[in-house]
Design a protein around this motif. Sequence first.
Motif, PDB file in Angstrom:
ATOM      1  N   LEU A  92       3.377  -6.105   8.656  1.00 37.70           N
ATOM      2  CA  LEU A  92       3.429  -5.593  10.022  1.00 37.70           C
ATOM      3  C   LEU A  92       2.104  -4.959  10.430  1.00 37.70           C
ATOM      4  O   LEU A  92       1.984  -4.431  11.516  1.00 37.70           O
ATOM      5  CB  LEU A  92       4.536  -4.538  10.159  1.00 37.70           C
ATOM      6  CG  LEU A  92       5.973  -5.042  10.061  1.00 37.70           C
ATOM      7  CD1 LEU A  92       6.935  -3.872  10.084  1.00 37.70           C
ATOM      8  CD2 LEU A  92       6.284  -5.992  11.208  1.00 37.70           C
ATOM      9  N   GLY A  93       1.128  -5.021   9.554  1.00 36.79           N
ATOM     10  CA  GLY A  93      -0.183  -4.470   9.884  1.00 36.79           C
ATOM     11  C   GLY A  93      -0.373  -3.071   9.316  1.00 36.79           C
ATOM     12  O   GLY A  93      -1.293  -2.352   9.682  1.00 36.79           O
ATOM     13  N   GLY A  94       0.522  -2.666   8.423  1.00 34.66           N
ATOM     14  CA  GLY A  94       0.397  -1.343   7.817  1.00 34.66           C
ATOM     15  C   GLY A  94      -0.761  -1.316   6.831  1.00 34.66           C
ATOM     16  O   GLY A  94      -0.938  -2.238   6.053  1.00 34.66           O
ATOM     17  N   HIS A  95      -1.595  -0.291   6.892  1.00 35.50           N
ATOM     18  CA  HIS A  95      -2.700  -0.151   5.951  1.00 35.50           C
ATOM     19  C   HIS A  95      -2.711   1.297   5.500  1.00 35.50           C
ATOM     20  O   HIS A  95      -1.797   2.062   5.807  1.00 35.50           O
ATOM     21  CB  HIS A  95      -4.013  -0.552   6.612  1.00 35.50           C
ATOM     22  CG  HIS A  95      -4.139  -0.007   7.996  1.00 35.50           C
ATOM     23  ND1 HIS A  95      -4.364   1.318   8.255  1.00 35.50           N
ATOM     24  CD2 HIS A  95      -3.966  -0.604   9.200  1.00 35.50           C
ATOM     25  CE1 HIS A  95      -4.389   1.507   9.556  1.00 35.50           C
ATOM     26  NE2 HIS A  95      -4.127   0.365  10.153  1.00 35.50           N
ATOM     27  N   SER A  96      -3.767   1.686   4.786  1.00 38.94           N
ATOM     28  CA  SER A  96      -3.734   2.998   4.162  1.00 38.94           C
ATOM     29  C   SER A  96      -3.642   4.138   5.177  1.00 38.94           C
ATOM     30  O   SER A  96      -2.959   5.126   4.957  1.00 38.94           O
ATOM     31  CB  SER A  96      -4.953   3.172   3.262  1.00 38.94           C
ATOM     32  OG  SER A  96      -6.112   2.783   3.964  1.00 38.94           O
ATOM     33  N   LEU A  97      -4.312   3.956   6.320  1.00 39.82           N
ATOM     34  CA  LEU A  97      -4.256   5.028   7.305  1.00 39.82           C
ATOM     35  C   LEU A  97      -2.850   5.146   7.886  1.00 39.82           C
ATOM     36  O   LEU A  97      -2.327   6.246   8.096  1.00 39.82           O
ATOM     37  CB  LEU A  97      -5.267   4.752   8.429  1.00 39.82           C
ATOM     38  CG  LEU A  97      -5.536   5.938   9.331  1.00 39.82           C
ATOM     39  CD1 LEU A  97      -6.328   7.003   8.584  1.00 39.82           C
ATOM     40  CD2 LEU A  97      -6.293   5.507  10.581  1.00 39.82           C
ATOM     41  N   ALA A  98      -2.256   3.994   8.132  1.00 36.28           N
ATOM     42  CA  ALA A  98      -0.878   4.002   8.632  1.00 36.28           C
ATOM     43  C   ALA A  98       0.037   4.624   7.587  1.00 36.28           C
ATOM     44  O   ALA A  98       1.015   5.307   7.919  1.00 36.28           O
ATOM     45  CB  ALA A  98      -0.433   2.583   8.964  1.00 36.28           C
ATOM     46  N   ALA A  99      -0.308   4.404   6.318  1.00 32.37           N
ATOM     47  CA  ALA A  99       0.496   4.996   5.244  1.00 32.37           C
ATOM     48  C   ALA A  99       0.435   6.512   5.309  1.00 32.37           C
ATOM     49  O   ALA A  99       1.444   7.197   5.122  1.00 32.37           O
ATOM     50  CB  ALA A  99       0.005   4.487   3.893  1.00 32.37           C
ATOM     51  N   ILE A 100      -0.754   7.031   5.575  1.00 34.74           N
ATOM     52  CA  ILE A 100      -0.881   8.487   5.716  1.00 34.74           C
ATOM     53  C   ILE A 100       0.056   8.972   6.820  1.00 34.74           C
ATOM     54  O   ILE A 100       0.812   9.922   6.667  1.00 34.74           O
ATOM     55  CB  ILE A 100      -2.329   8.893   6.115  1.00 34.74           C
ATOM     56  CG1 ILE A 100      -3.290   8.566   4.985  1.00 34.74           C
ATOM     57  CG2 ILE A 100      -2.395  10.370   6.488  1.00 34.74           C
ATOM     58  CD1 ILE A 100      -4.712   9.063   5.251  1.00 34.74           C
ATOM     59  N   ARG A 101      -0.007   8.258   7.934  1.00 40.00           N
ATOM     60  CA  ARG A 101       0.757   8.710   9.093  1.00 40.00           C
ATOM     61  C   ARG A 101       2.259   8.627   8.835  1.00 40.00           C
ATOM     62  O   ARG A 101       2.998   9.571   9.093  1.00 40.00           O
ATOM     63  CB  ARG A 101       0.383   7.858  10.315  1.00 40.00           C
ATOM     64  CG  ARG A 101      -1.111   7.903  10.617  1.00 40.00           C
ATOM     65  CD  ARG A 101      -1.405   7.280  11.946  1.00 40.00           C
ATOM     66  NE  ARG A 101      -0.737   8.024  13.004  1.00 40.00           N
ATOM     67  CZ  ARG A 101      -0.605   7.580  14.248  1.00 40.00           C
ATOM     68  NH1 ARG A 101      -1.067   6.396  14.569  1.00 40.00           N
ATOM     69  NH2 ARG A 101       0.005   8.297  15.153  1.00 40.00           N
ATOM     70  N   VAL A 102       2.670   7.488   8.304  1.00 39.48           N
ATOM     71  CA  VAL A 102       4.098   7.308   8.054  1.00 39.48           C
ATOM     72  C   VAL A 102       4.592   8.331   7.034  1.00 39.48           C
ATOM     73  O   VAL A 102       5.602   9.009   7.239  1.00 39.48           O
ATOM     74  CB  VAL A 102       4.390   5.866   7.574  1.00 39.48           C
ATOM     75  CG1 VAL A 102       5.780   5.759   6.985  1.00 39.48           C
ATOM     76  CG2 VAL A 102       4.237   4.891   8.726  1.00 39.48           C
TER      77      VAL A 102
END
Lengths: 78, 1383
Positions: free
Chosen positions: B1333-1343
Amino acid sequence: MKESIIEFIKNEISNKRLETINGDDMLFDLGILDSLGIMRLIGFIEDRSQIKVPFQDLTIENFSTVDRIVAYMSRHRV
Amino acid sequence: MPIKTTKSLPLTKSQQLIWIGQKLNPNVPLYNVPYAFEICGNISDKAFELAIQALIDRTEILRTVFNEKNTTVTQNILSEFAFSLEKFDFTRNVALPSVQDWLQKKSEFPFDFTKPLFDTALLKVEKDKYIWYLNLHHLITDATTTALLFSSMANLYQGVLDKNLSAIPTPPPYSDFIAFEAKKRISPEHIKTTNYWKNKVKDIPTTPQLYGSRQKVETTRTKRVNLALGATRTHKLKELTRNPKIGSLTTDMGLYTLFSTLLFIFLYRISGQSKLSIGSPINNRVSRDFKIIPGLFVELFPLCLELNDDDSFASVIGKMKAETNEYLRNAQIGSSSAELSRSFNTVLNYINTTFPSFNGLPTKSVWIHPNHCDPSHQLRCHIIDFDSKDNLEIIFDLNLDIFDESEIEFVPQHFLNLLDALLTDLDQPIIRPALVTRKEIKELIGVSNTAETSHFKGTFLKHFEKTVLNYPKRIALENGEDLISYLDLNNRANQLANFLIKNGIKENEKVGLHLYRSPDYIISALALMKIGATFIPIASDQPAGRIGFLISNSDCSLVITETDLKKNITGETKILDLREERVRISSEPKISTGHQLKKSCIAYYIYTSGSTGMPKGVMVSHKALNNYLQWASTYYEIDENSVFPLFTSIGFDLTISSTFLPLMNGGKVVVYREGMLGPDISLIQVLSENKVNSIKLTPAHVNLMHGSNIQDSLIKTMIVGGEDFKVNVAKNIYHYLGRDVNIFNEYGPTEATVGCIVSKFKLKKHQQVSVPIGKVIANMNAYILDNHKNLVPKGVVGELFLSGASLAEGYANLEELTKQKFIDDTIRPGKKMYRTGDLARINRDGEMEFLGRNDEQIKLNGFRIELADIEANLLKHKEIDNASVVLIDGQERLPENEILNCAECGLPSNYPKSDFDDDGVCHLCNAFKNYKEKTDKYFKTEKDLQQLLFSRKGSIASYDCLSLLSGGKDSTYVLARLINMGLRVLAFTLDNGYISDQAKANVDRIVQKLGVDHIYGSTTHMNKIFVDSLDRHHNVCNGCFKTIYTLSTKVALDKKIPFVITGLSRGQFFETRLTEELFWNDDADTTTIDRTILEARKLYHQENDAVNQLLDVSMFKDEETFKKVQFVDFYRYSDVSLEEMLGYLKEKVGWVRPTDTGRSTNCLINQLGIYVHKKQRGYSNYSFPYSWDVRMGHKTRTETLEEINEYIDENEVKRIMKEIGYVESNYNDIKRPQLVGYYTAKTKIPHQELTQHLLKKLPSYMLPNTFKYMETLPLTSNGKVDKKALRSLNLVQLQMDTPYVEPKNEIEVLLEEIWREVLLLDKIGMHDNFIDLGGHSLAAIRVTARINEEVEMNFPLNKIFELPTISEYAKYIEETLITLMEE
C-alpha cells in the motif's frame, strides 16, 4: 476545367448517354446525375485540383450546373 | 443434351454475404424477392411467354446457376435456358385458392441453386386484369434489377407484338460487373477503404436492444407492416428537402437524409443507446453500363451516428449529412464485409425505383414479403413509391423474436409520431415528441393501475379500534412471556394518549420514539395516532450524532424513551422516560381521548439516507399509510390468524408492515427486542422459535435464512422488499420452505409508503435474473418516463415515477428537495408524482422490472452502461453467489488553473487529503501551529554540533567526518562550515551520471578552494536504481538518496570515519525523518525521537528495493554499523537564512549557481523525477518538503512556488527516460474511471474466466477492468449492498490478490482508521499488505506512534513489517492485551 468536367460527366457518370451538356443544364433536375454520380464528380474535382469539398458545400447553389461548379472551384482555388 | 455454360465465375462480395446467410438458414426463403405487377389491360399469354423467353435469352442472371464444390462457390451462366411460362386463370378455375394466398405461398418457395434462381407466372385475375408474378433470389437481383426487368419485359412484349424483337438491344452481361468488382477488390484503394470501415465500426459498442428486447434472435420469421404516408405528408417531406437546413442536391438525397435521421432517432428512443449503426445499401451502379445491367449490385454499408438527449432534429440532420457524405465517399465496390454487418441490426433501404406503366397499361406493383428475413436484420425499413404517385410508403420488416404483437402494431405509429414532429419543428429536441399513442398510454397506465375505484376508507387507527371491539380478548402482542390482548393494548395506548395530552402534546406535534422494539414502541405509536401527533421512530442502535440530528431536524417537542436509552439524547428536548412515568401513565383513564384523527395528519417521519450525507425525513400521512395497509391486507390475505415478527429496525419503513398489518386485522405481532450490543441476530431467533406464519424482510435476510434450519418453518407468506430480489434467491428459499409458501416481491421507496408495486414470485414464469417488481397497487400509478417525461413504450427502459394515494407529503424541512423530488404529475395534471431515481421497464408479461438506480446508469467512454446489467450477467456464472459492480472514479485531477497553494506554505491543494481552511491555509500548517513549540527542542545550535563532532575527534581515523557534497548551495555551505570549525573533512559526491558540467566544475573548484580531500562514489546500477525509484516513489531522488547513504556509509566504515554529515534541509527532515506523531507526547525528549529515527533508519535499509538488491548492503545487517557511523543532519544545528548562506558562499567559496541544468539544481535527471511525479500524482515531489522549509522559516512561499513550478524541458526528459530505460506508463490509466466487479464465491475465480464468461453476453466496453473477490459484500444498515464502500477502494488495493475484507472488531476498525490517515487511502482491507500500500519506514513511525498512543502500549517499529496486515497486527495487539490482563 469546364470542358473536362463536361467530358467526365458525359463519358463516365451521366445516367443517360448525352450528346451535349450545357453549362447551365440542371444536372439533377434533368436527371443527368444521381447521388453516386455527384460523389464521383467530386472525387474527380478533388483529384484534379487542390480543393477538398466539405459536405456543407454540397448545395444546389454550388453544384446544380457545370457553370456553378466551375464558379465554386474558382472561388476555392488554392 | 448438355447445356453449354461459361466458365465458372466467382461471387461478388455482396453475393458471398448473401450466400453465407442462405447457407446458415437452408431452405428458408429469406432472400426471395417476389413482385406482383398488376397490369390493367388485355395481355396475350402467347406473346407474354415469348417475351419472357426473350428476356431470359438476353439476361445473364436469369440463366445463372450456383455450384458449391468443396467450399468454393461459383456461378455459371447457361448459354441457353428454355422456359415454359405458367399461366393461371383465376377468373375460371374455381379450384385455385385466392390470388393473395397463391402469391404468398408461391413467394415462400425456396429456390434450387442448381437451376436459374427465378420463378415467374402470369395470372389472369379479372377480365383485362393480369398479374405478372416475378420472384428472383437476392443473389441475382436488387431493386434496380426488378425495375430493369420490368421495363425490358414491357419492351420485349411490345416487340413480340410488333414482330421486331431483334431490334431491341441486349443489356451488357452481369459478368462485366463480376470482373470489375473482382479487380476492385485487389486494387490498392481497397485496403484503404476496408480499413476505413473496420475503424468505423470498431467504435460501435453493440447493436441496440429494440424495445429493450434482450432476446437472442433465432427465427428468420418476420412480419411486414406498411405505413402509407399519404399525399400531404409526402408533399411536406419533399418540401422540407428544399429547406436550406437540409440543403440537399436532389429530392432523393434530401429524403434519404430525412429518413435516415428519423430512423436513428427512432432507434435512440426505443433502445436508449447513443452510438448507433444502421446498414444501408449503396447501389454501386457507378457507370452508365452498370445502370442497365440486371443483377445484384447493391452492397450494405453502415451509417454510424452518436445521439444524445441534447440533440435536436436539425442537429441530427447536420450530423447525418456529414455521415452520409463520408458513407458515399467510402462505400467502394467490394469493400463490405460480414464484420461490418455485425455492427447493425437495422437496415434502411431507400428505394427510388418505380414501375410506372407496362407499355402504357396502368400498373400497380406490390413487393410481396416472403415472411422471412435475414435474422440479423431485426428491423428493416424500406421507403418506396413504386407507382411514383407522390405517395411515399414505409415498409417495416420486423423480426418475430424481437417484436411481439403489440410492438408490431405500434412501430409504425411511433415512427410516424417522430416523422410528424420532424415536419412540425426541426429545432425541437429529439426527446420531446411523445412516442406512444393514446391507445398505449391507456394501456401503459392500465398495466400499472389496478383501478382508482377502490378508495380506501378510514385510517389505520379506526380499523385498529374496530379490531379491538371485534377481538378484545385476542392476543395482539407477544413479547417473550408477556401476552397483551387487543383490549389491553388499546387501553394502554389510551392511557398514554391521555397522559400526553395532559402534558401538552397536541395534534400535529412531532414526538420522537427512541425505544427498543417492544410493546412500549407500539403503544407509543398508537397513542400518538390517537392524538393526531406524528411519531418519529429512532432505533436504539443509532449513533448519538444522528439521534441529535433527527430530533432537531424534525422539531420534536418530546422524545419518548426508556431508561437505558435516555443517555443518547442530548440537547434540550423534553424527554419522557416510560419506565419512570409508568405509574402515572397507568393511572390515566383507559378511555379514548375522543380526538378525531384526520387522514391528512402526518402519521410518521421515517428518515432515509440522503445523497448529501444528511438523512432526510419522509413525512407519511395517515391517508398514505392507510392506503398501503388496506391494500396489503387484502392482497396478502392478512387476517386474524396472521402472525408477524417485529424484528427489523423501527427506523426502516419495511418494519411498518410487520407492526401494523397484523394489528389492523386481528393478527399477532411477536416482538423480538434487539440485543443491547453487537449485530442484530433477531432473524435467527425468529426462525428458531418458529412462531410466525408471515414475515416481511429484505433479500439479504432471505439469503441469511438459507443457512438456518427452516424445513419445518410455519412461514407461508413472505414479503420481500427493500432491494432487488434475485430469482435464484427466491428459487432457493422457495424450494427450501416447501411449495405452499407465497413469496411476494414488494417494491417501494419510503416516499411512496412501504410498498406500491408488487409481484408474486412464480417459479415457472420468473426466469430472468431478478424477480419483476410487478404491478402497481390500488390507488397508485407508476409511470416509466424518459428524460423528457414522456412515457416510454413497453419494453423500453426509463425512470420510474410514482403518483397516487400512497405518496408521502415530502421531506421534513427540506422544501427545495421536496420540490425537486415531488414534481407535477405530467400524465395526470393536478397531482404530484415522485421521482424514484430507479430505472424500470415493462416486460412482455406486463410486469415492471427494476433495473437499478438511475445514477447507476453510468457513462464510460461515451457508452451508456447499466451496472445492473453487468451484475446480472456476473450472477449467471455458476460459481458466483453475489455480485456488485461499481465505477471507481479515476484519480481526480484538478485542472492546473484551479489548484490553490496554501496561503502560508504554498502546499498545492491537490496534495492528497489536503484540507484548506477559509483563509486558504493548509491542514499541515494549522496542525503545525499546535506542536511547533515541541519541535523547537529538536533543533540545536552549531555549537552543539561542534561539541558532538569533536566528541569523537582524535580517533585513529584520518578524518573527523564525511561530508556529503552535491555541489548545491546547501551542501557546499555545510562543507565550508565544517572546515571552518577546524574539522578534518572528507567530501563525498555521488556521481549519478547526471551531474551537470557546471555543477561538477563547482564541486571541483570548491574542494580545491577549501583544500579538502574529495572522492566521487558511483555505481554501474544507477540507471536501474532510478527506474526502481520512479516505479516505487514516482521520483528519482529516493533512489539517489539511498544510494548516497549506502555508498557513503561503506566509505565511512572503511575509513573508520565516525560521522556522515548530510545537507538535508529542515523541510526534508519532515519528508524523511520527522513526523508530527513524534511530537505528540508532551514529555517526548530528543533522545526518544533520535532513537525512533534510528530504528526507522535500520528499517529503511532493510526495505527491499533496487539499492538493496544491487549494491552491497551487508554492513546494515550488523547493528554495530549504526554505532560506528552516525548520520548527522547539519541543518538540525544551523538556522542560517538563504541570504546569509548565499553571501557566505560567494565570499568564502566562490560558489556559482549552475545555469546548464535549466533549473535551480545541479542534477540533470532531477527534472525527470519531477515530471513523472507531476504526471502520476499531479504535483511536484518537492511540494511537500518545500512546504516544510517554509514552515521552518528556511524558504519563503514565493521561492517555493517558483521552484515547484519551474519549467521542465520535456524533450530532455524523454531523452533521459530512454537513456535509463524507463518506460512511461499511460498516465491516462490513472485518471480514467474504471469498472470494478466485486463478487462473492466459494473461491476466487480467474480474471480470464470471468472475462470470457461476460464476453459471451456483453460488449467488451461493459467488461469490468478489475474483478475483486470478496468474502462478503459490505451491507448498509438497511441491508442493502454498500456501494459507497465498494467505490472507495483504490486501484492498487483492487489489484492485490487478497480478497477485500472489512474490519470486524474494534481493534481492526481502529487500525484501519490509522492506516487510512497515514497512507492517505479511503479504505483498507484487513488482508492488504502495508508495504504494497506504499507503507515505508516513515509511515511505520507514524502508524506505530498512533497505535501506541491509542492502546497505550509501546509496540516496536518493526512489528508492522513483521505483521504487515491489519488482520495480523490486530490479532497481535489483542493477544498482547489479553496476556497483559491475565497477568
